[in-house]
Design a protein around this motif. Sequence first.
Motif, PDB file in Angstrom:
ATOM      1  N   ASP A 194       0.438  -3.427  10.172  1.00  0.00           N
ATOM      2  CA  ASP A 194       1.075  -3.786   8.908  1.00  0.00           C
ATOM      3  C   ASP A 194       0.657  -2.874   7.753  1.00  0.00           C
ATOM      4  O   ASP A 194       1.019  -3.105   6.610  1.00  0.00           O
ATOM      5  CB  ASP A 194       0.742  -5.242   8.545  1.00  0.00           C
ATOM      6  N   ALA A 195      -0.096  -1.806   8.051  1.00  0.00           N
ATOM      7  CA  ALA A 195      -0.583  -0.924   6.979  1.00  0.00           C
ATOM      8  C   ALA A 195       0.517   0.016   6.511  1.00  0.00           C
ATOM      9  O   ALA A 195       1.445   0.325   7.250  1.00  0.00           O
ATOM     10  CB  ALA A 195      -1.781  -0.115   7.473  1.00  0.00           C
ATOM     11  N   THR A 196       0.393   0.487   5.264  1.00  0.00           N
ATOM     12  CA  THR A 196       1.353   1.457   4.742  1.00  0.00           C
ATOM     13  C   THR A 196       0.596   2.627   4.112  1.00  0.00           C
ATOM     14  O   THR A 196      -0.592   2.525   3.827  1.00  0.00           O
ATOM     15  CB  THR A 196       2.247   0.839   3.650  1.00  0.00           C
ATOM     16  N   ILE A 197       1.341   3.725   3.944  1.00  0.00           N
ATOM     17  CA  ILE A 197       0.775   4.861   3.208  1.00  0.00           C
ATOM     18  C   ILE A 197       1.363   4.908   1.810  1.00  0.00           C
ATOM     19  O   ILE A 197       0.667   5.177   0.845  1.00  0.00           O
ATOM     20  CB  ILE A 197       1.063   6.191   3.945  1.00  0.00           C
ATOM     21  N   THR A 198       2.665   4.639   1.717  1.00  0.00           N
ATOM     22  CA  THR A 198       3.249   4.576   0.374  1.00  0.00           C
ATOM     23  C   THR A 198       2.713   3.350  -0.324  1.00  0.00           C
ATOM     24  O   THR A 198       2.103   2.467   0.302  1.00  0.00           O
ATOM     25  CB  THR A 198       4.782   4.462   0.435  1.00  0.00           C
ATOM     26  N   ALA A 199       2.933   3.332  -1.619  1.00  0.00           N
ATOM     27  CA  ALA A 199       2.413   2.252  -2.461  1.00  0.00           C
ATOM     28  C   ALA A 199       0.896   2.246  -2.482  1.00  0.00           C
ATOM     29  O   ALA A 199       0.264   1.203  -2.619  1.00  0.00           O
ATOM     30  CB  ALA A 199       2.956   0.882  -2.009  1.00  0.00           C
ATOM     31  N   THR A 200       0.295   3.454  -2.294  1.00  0.00           N
ATOM     32  CA  THR A 200      -1.152   3.556  -2.432  1.00  0.00           C
ATOM     33  C   THR A 200      -1.446   4.706  -3.392  1.00  0.00           C
ATOM     34  O   THR A 200      -0.586   5.541  -3.646  1.00  0.00           O
ATOM     35  CB  THR A 200      -1.834   3.898  -1.088  1.00  0.00           C
ATOM     36  N   ALA A 201      -2.718   4.745  -3.869  1.00  0.00           N
ATOM     37  CA  ALA A 201      -3.133   5.857  -4.727  1.00  0.00           C
ATOM     38  C   ALA A 201      -2.979   7.175  -3.967  1.00  0.00           C
ATOM     39  O   ALA A 201      -2.597   8.200  -4.527  1.00  0.00           O
ATOM     40  CB  ALA A 201      -4.583   5.675  -5.166  1.00  0.00           C
ATOM     41  N   PHE A 202      -3.277   7.129  -2.672  1.00  0.00           N
ATOM     42  CA  PHE A 202      -3.201   8.346  -1.873  1.00  0.00           C
ATOM     43  C   PHE A 202      -1.821   8.987  -1.970  1.00  0.00           C
ATOM     44  O   PHE A 202      -1.694  10.185  -2.229  1.00  0.00           O
ATOM     45  CB  PHE A 202      -3.537   8.031  -0.401  1.00  0.00           C
TER      46      PHE A 202
END
Lengths: 340, 263, 298
Positions: free
Chosen positions: C160-168
């Motif tokens: 369920d993890a995402t990369i978008t919607a993060t500071a990264f």
Amino acid sequence: MALIQIRGLRKTFGSVTAVAGITLDIESGEFITLLGPSGSGKTTVLRMIAGFENPDEGVITLGEEEITHLPPFDRDVNTVFQDYALFPHMTIQENVEYGLRTRKVAKAERARQALEAITSVKLAHVADRLPHQLSGGQRQRIALARALVLRPKVLLLDEPLGALDRQLREEMQIELKRIQREAGITFIFVTHDQEEAMRMSDRIVVFNEGRIEQVGTPEEVYERPATRFVAGFLGVSNILEGEASRAVGGSGASISIRPERIRIEPDSYKSSGEESALVGLLTEVAYLGANTIFIIEADAGARISVTKLNQELPSQNVRFATGDRVLAVWRKNHASEISV
Amino acid sequence: MSRWFSKNLIRIYAAIAILYILLPIFYTIAFSFNDADKRNIVWRGFTFEAWLNPCEPIGICESLGNSFKVGITSTIIATLLGTMIAFALGRYNFKGRSTTNLLIFLPMATPEVVLGASLLSMFININVGAGLVAVTIAHIMFCISFVVVTVKARVASLDPKLEEAARDLYANEWETFRRVTLPLVAPGIGAAALLAFALSFDDFIITNFNSGTVNTFPEYVWTASLRGVPPQANVIGTLMFVIALALVFAGQVIGKRKLAKKS
Amino acid sequence: MAMAHVGAAEQTHAPKKRGKKTAYLLLAPGLLWLIIFFVYPLINLAETSTKTPAPTFETGEFVQTFRFMNFIDAFVDNQEQFYRSFIYALLATVLALAIAYPLAYAMAFRAGAWRNFMLLMVVAPFFTSFLLRTLAWKQILGAEGPVVSTLQFLGILPPDATITATAFSVIMGLTYNFLPFMTLPIYASLDRIDYRLLEASGDLYANGATTFRKVTLPLSMPGVVAGTLLTFIPASGDYINAQLLGSPDNYMIGNVINSRFFRVVDYPTAASLSFILMATILVLVIIYIRRAGTDELV
């Protein structure tokens, strides 16, 4: 009447005086060289004759016409620039045609004249190339052709040979002299190289700190330097002043004698009435191949250098060794009084 | 092997960096061929559908036309005004030089959001409506600085002796400018104009502040992104990319031909 | 400047013309444009920043009350976004420098026949829309995109993890956006270096790392300064990346200014925020330029 008359010309840049009021006549058809160290004002004078700088004071006339404040394009004068200043986006042919084109010479005629000029500097085969495809020597000749094709009354040359290597330089010196003779155009040549000036010029104008030190033929400025600066800038000279000057019968004013005009005699030598002599200690003998240099410390307080050509082997100069007491002898008419 | 690797490490690094630069461009191009529904997010198969009907989504081609209108107008005016300033800075001594430099530098050091907000607040205060005129005014304003910097570099590298030589060869000021100065500075002016067009065409933030109800292409994409960008937007993006590449290649070829012809 | 060189005038002859009238005529139209459409709007913005809502409480109506507390209120209310803007912009600048410098170095000294091709690839992003590219990243890094599914398949990312919607992803997007602006000035300054200087240094210091530190890096500093400014300044005011690639937790000051203007119609706060942002950037830039020792800004 002289072709170019310069009267009281003066130019300052900010607080620096580049040209401090000079007066000079230049005759039609002569090859005249403005000689001096960098910063002496010679190039500024040239640029004022060309019209790139406006003098602060003074008048320049060319023929009958005063040109002091005319723009460059209204003067019958052309320039060969130090780094040639060929237009990089035009071919050689277009470069040479440029001045004819601005003078509205018809197309066929200007092509013919340009090609003739390019041929006269022996570069007809590069007419279609761009400047960056040419060697330094070739660019130099094209810069010359570009100015000469306009048949100006006066051609100004701003250290045109400065960027060439030694051999090419000597070839171009001969070439320039030939072109000047054949075209009969007045050349005003700027250089800081005294040998180049001596070799090419009818007359030399020696500049220092914005002033003219002396004007004369190469022989005059070398043999009869008017000032200490001229004596030192053209070749090497011995300057006698004060006590040393009085010791040879002078008034105490400075005297210049060229090293090659002096001979060395044993201190028993009796000089004639036409000769001057100073006694001293031979402190140094340096063999330099073509000649030998001797240094004599005169008792009257002068350091005299003497040059002898090594004409025979074994050298006749070995008659003297360091530590000897000797006489430095010269003919009175070989020495000249100079002002400071 | 490891020697080869350490010797070429910087080349490998550069290659990876370039792949990183190109990745989203490839992605944009690829998805112009996607058999997408409204949400062009997942690959659903290859089709020329979007390429055959580029203007199908409502407003897309109109926004593109607006972008061209604004881009061309602001490029012409900004290039003209900026080139004049560049010549003044590169060729003349005058009082107020450092103030001029500061005035050129400041717009580049100001975030777009501030530029956009300040222009909008002025237009609001003086009751000028937002729209394409306001957008064009804004684009000219931020393009001028970039033009000045680009052209000034070229003017500064021009040998003043060449202009002297032209005047010595009887060219007056105007002829000197037209035949010597301008042709030599032209590549810089061309580069500046291309930069100005690229900046204008691609600007979103300042545009969005001042465009009111009219849309430019970036604004169309932005609005569409809330619902899902149609593949036609990718088609236009791809076309722009291909046209720009073609122009660059054409420029190279023409330049080489000119040289070959002259030598 | 010109004065100092007159001594050398004999040799160089590059005196600038002194036709002041022509100079002012050339400057006038462009500078006038900048004064009317850059300086005057800033003054207008300054004026707006101290206004307060009109007594009628009508939306978009404000009156001038010279309330300088607006600045303090605006800053206090949005501290978090301010700090975040500068931290994100700083990280993006450092990352872009780390990517761009070796790339520019390879282009200038190791590319050979590939040089022009690489240059073209570096400017390629200018040829496609900035928004389309950012949206492409959104898809590439998105939940349905190839990166996440690959990482999930490999078990590196939980399902369920995402990369978008993060500071990264926001910082990555900023880095990507301004990479050409970092690369080109560095390349230009490296390209100007005479390669013989590097060989001479290799001859004198004999060590590649020392040559780089003592010769290459100092000579390329003007490019580095220009590149970092051209990255940091727009990055700190950007709101597109935060909006497309981040979540409200990643919003930067640009997002706040934008929404104050358009959604909340609170012009004074938006104006105050704009001013604080601009002033902070200017102060940082001046300190940076002083320390980097480059005076010529333009």
